[in-house]
Each structure stands twice: as C-alpha cells, then as structure tokens.
Design an enzyme around this catalytic site. Structure first.
Site, short mmCIF file in Angstrom:
data_model
loop_
_atom_site.label_atom_id
_atom_site.label_comp_id
_atom_site.label_asym_id
_atom_site.label_seq_id
_atom_site.Cartn_x
_atom_site.Cartn_y
_atom_site.Cartn_z
N ASP A 132 -6.66 -3.17 -7.46
CA ASP A 132 -7.32 -3.78 -6.30
C ASP A 132 -7.52 -5.26 -6.58
O ASP A 132 -7.69 -5.65 -7.73
CB ASP A 132 -8.67 -3.10 -6.06
CG ASP A 132 -9.23 -3.47 -4.69
OD1 ASP A 132 -10.00 -4.45 -4.60
OD2 ASP A 132 -8.88 -2.81 -3.70
N ARG A 156 0.83 -1.22 0.00
CA ARG A 156 0.00 0.00 0.00
C ARG A 156 0.86 1.27 0.00
O ARG A 156 0.52 2.26 0.64
CB ARG A 156 -0.94 0.04 1.22
CG ARG A 156 -2.03 -1.00 1.17
CD ARG A 156 -3.26 -0.56 1.96
NE ARG A 156 -4.09 -1.73 2.22
CZ ARG A 156 -4.43 -2.14 3.43
NH1 ARG A 156 -4.03 -1.49 4.50
NH2 ARG A 156 -5.18 -3.21 3.58
N TYR A 184 -14.41 -12.87 0.00
CA TYR A 184 -15.07 -11.58 -0.26
C TYR A 184 -16.37 -11.78 -1.06
O TYR A 184 -17.38 -11.12 -0.82
CB TYR A 184 -14.15 -10.64 -1.05
CG TYR A 184 -13.19 -9.87 -0.18
CD1 TYR A 184 -13.64 -8.85 0.66
CD2 TYR A 184 -11.82 -10.17 -0.18
CE1 TYR A 184 -12.76 -8.13 1.46
CE2 TYR A 184 -10.93 -9.46 0.63
CZ TYR A 184 -11.40 -8.45 1.45
OH TYR A 184 -10.53 -7.74 2.25
N ARG A 221 -3.51 6.47 0.83
CA ARG A 221 -4.13 7.67 1.40
C ARG A 221 -3.25 8.42 2.39
O ARG A 221 -3.59 9.50 2.83
CB ARG A 221 -5.45 7.28 2.09
CG ARG A 221 -6.56 6.96 1.10
CD ARG A 221 -7.79 6.46 1.81
NE ARG A 221 -7.57 5.18 2.46
CZ ARG A 221 -8.42 4.60 3.30
NH1 ARG A 221 -9.55 5.22 3.60
NH2 ARG A 221 -8.15 3.44 3.84
N ARG A 274 -7.24 11.27 -6.10
CA ARG A 274 -8.39 10.36 -5.97
C ARG A 274 -9.70 11.10 -5.68
O ARG A 274 -10.77 10.54 -5.89
CB ARG A 274 -8.12 9.36 -4.83
CG ARG A 274 -7.29 8.16 -5.23
CD ARG A 274 -8.10 6.99 -5.71
NE ARG A 274 -9.06 6.51 -4.72
CZ ARG A 274 -10.35 6.70 -4.78
NH1 ARG A 274 -10.87 7.36 -5.77
NH2 ARG A 274 -11.16 6.22 -3.85
#
Length: 367
Positions: free
Chosen positions: A86, A37, A164, A41, A50
C-alpha cells in the site's frame, strides 16, 4: 536479515520480458498487459486469504503479500506482477499511525493539522528498519514467480502522500491539504522534500530486493491545477526519477524502467514525458492519439481502458480493446486500465481483457 542486507542473487531466469522490452521502447511480438489492483478483492481467493487479517498486518507479512501477488497470475496470462502493498506504508515509516476502518478505508489516528506537527515526523528514516517487510516480500515473490514475469515495485508520490497525511484519509476536495499549499508553502515544501527522500530510498531498496520495474503513483494529481502541480508535484516527481537512477548506479544495481502515473493530470503530460521516466501511465479520460501527440516518441505509454468497461459483455470488451490498440499502436505501449480494478468486477471479464490484448495485438503486428 540477509534478505535485504545482501543484494539477493540467484533469482530465476526471466522467461517473459515483454513488459520490460515495451517499457524500454524495444519491439515486442504482442502488447504486454497488466492491471492496477490486479491483486484485489474481485478475486474470491484474495478475499479468503485476507479474511482473517487486518489490512496493514497483511502488508507486513511477506508470505501473505507474496501469495496475494501471485493469485492473479495463476488465473490470467498477465505480463507483469506488482507487489501487494500500500502507498501508506511510507507515512507509517515516518511514524504516523493508520487504521483500516471498515466502510471508510485507511484513516490516520492523528493527521497533520498544524505546521508544528511536522516535528512529530521522523526526520531520518532507515527504510530497511521501517520497510524491510516490503523488501522481504519482494525477494520472496521474485523467487516464487520462478521467472514467469517481471515484478513491479511501487510507491506513492510526495503530493499524494502529503494529502493523505493532512486529510487523515480519502477526500473529495483535498481542501485541508490544498490549504497548506496556499497558506504554508514553505512547510509544504519541507514535507514534500522529506517524503521525496524517503520514497527515493524506498524505491532503491525495492530494486535491491528484486523489483524489476518501479511505478510512482501520483493518484491525487487531479486535485491540483497546472500551477500548483508545477510547484508542488512535478519537481519532486522529477527529483525522485533522477535520484533513484543515480543511487542505482552508485550501488551497482540494475537500472530498471520507471513508470509515472499521475491520475487526471492531462494538463501536465508534456512535462511528465520529460520527467525522467521510461513510461507514462494514463487514466481513461484522455484520447490515445492526444496522449501520443503530447508525450512524443521517446516514452512508452501505459493505459488506459475505462475500468468500468469491464462490466460490459465479453465481446464488447474485445471490441474496446481492439479500438484502444489501434489508437495507441501496439509498440511502445503497455496495455492497462485507466485506474485500478473494482471489487465487484468479474474475474472472467478481467481474463477477457487480458486475452483480447494479446490476441488483437498479435493480429495487428502480423498484418
């Protein structure tokens, strides 16, 4: 179209191959370092890029993925880039719809509930048609990197993707997905096989597009016990490594190093070390010496500083890095965190981590 139909040639010459040499077990002057990552962010420029876009719309824009991949490299002397994407693009390629819900994360509009729901999934996936945007992003980024560092491609592993798809999003117990393993073992294997086949083609496509290494994320391994991992995760992890390598050979594509990262699966380290991957990624809950003992001398290890260590003062980060390097040794080793960076982390502390790895590993190698 030529982006992913022709095998792209004419990429810039690689200037820093430290990460690739470490992955292959060759000697390096310093220990290479990258962060899971690392495009994220915690960077103000990431949040700015973004801001106006839906998450999955960003994933589908090669230009934005390229920009987000490059951002951390403008700040830090990292030894590898990982394409911004992703793991859930694979279920999307199978025909499932996912929306990003603020405060909740990725959410499937119609998760798999009954065994019959498997019939709704695409049984044959043309990865170029469904995931060509990732391949375009890789090709564009590989050129834009100008040979600075290698580019890593990745995918989620079958069990993690399956969990998921059944849970409909994140879960603390994975109870719905695990109930499938106990109640519907045959249907579970059917789904895992479908996922393994798509993941294989997807990873091969990433190499054709320009990826120079591949990482398989079994992020939800910790929800399985040793027995279920042996039955429902490990066979597919092995199959993917084998199938990717044989397809790369068949298509005369480069045989790139492959990394397996199975979070919280210390019970399976011996098996993972023999699963056909050059590198085994480690989370922060295992001692370096213990990991070396279990994995042996033939694989490179990657990891495993506790991500929360980056909240510590910079001097403390340096001490922790030094200790980690002494425990792992500086060779056959790629420094990383034991999981991804968190959104509230200070970019300066990330920089301190990267610089400490380079400085301390060079010092240890000299002496």
């Amino acid at each position: 179209l030529c982006y992913f139909v022709c095998s792209p040639k004419g990429f810039p010459k690689l200037k820093n191959d430290t990460f690739l040499r470490a992955a292959r077990g060759e000697e390096t002057e310093h220990t290479p370092v990258w962060c899971m990552r690392q495009a994220g962010r915690y960077l103000p420029e990431f949040r700015e890029t973004r801001a106006a876009q839906d998450f999955f719309a960003t994933c589908r824009s090669p230009k934005l993925c390229c920009e987000l991949t490059l951002q951390p490299l403008r700040r830090f002397p990292l030894d590898a880039a990982i394409i911004f994407s992703d793991i859930l693009v694979v279920p999307q390629a199978l025909g499932m719809e996912i929306v990003m819900v603020p405060g909740k994360g990725p959410t499937f509009t119609e998760p798999l509930k009954e065994v019959e729901d498997l019939l709704k999934l695409r049984q044959k996936v043309d990865v170029t048609a469904e995931l060509g945007y990732v391949f375009q992003a890789i090709t564009l980024t590989r050129h834009s990197l100008e040979g600075r560092v290698p580019l890593i491609g990745f995918s989620g592993a079958p069990w993690t993707l399956m969990s998921y798809m059944i849970e409909g999003g994140g879960s603390t117990t994975m109870a719905k997905a695990k109930s499938w393993l106990y109640c519907h073992p045959e249907a579970s294997h059917q789904l895992l096989r479908l996922l393994a086949d798509v993941v294989t083609d997807y990873l091969v496509g990433q190499v054709a597009a320009g990826a120079q290494a591949l990482q398989l994320f079994e992020s939800n391994a910790g929800h399985l016990g040793p027995e279920q991992f042996q039955d429902f995760a490990l066979p597919y992890i092995r199959d993917i490594a084998q199938a990717v390598k044989s397809k790369l050979k068949e298509e005369a594509l480069p045989l790139v190093p492959m990394i397996i990262f199975a979070k919280d699966a210390h019970y399976a380290l011996r098996d993972l070390a023999r699963a056909g991957y050059e590198v085994v990624g480690l989370d922060w809950t295992i001692q370096p010496q213990e990991a070396r003992t279990q994995t042996g001398k033939d694989v490179t290890l990657q990891g495993n500083l506790d991500p929360c260590a980056l909240y510590a003062p910079k001097e403390k980060i340096g001490e922790l890095v030094k200790k980690m390097l002494e425990a792992f040794g500086t060779q056959r080793y790629i420094a990383n965190l034991g999981h991804g960076l968190y959104p509230d982390m200070s970019p300066e502390h990330v920089g301190a981590f990267v610089e400490a790895v380079h400085a301390h590993s060079r010092h240890i190698n000299k002496h």
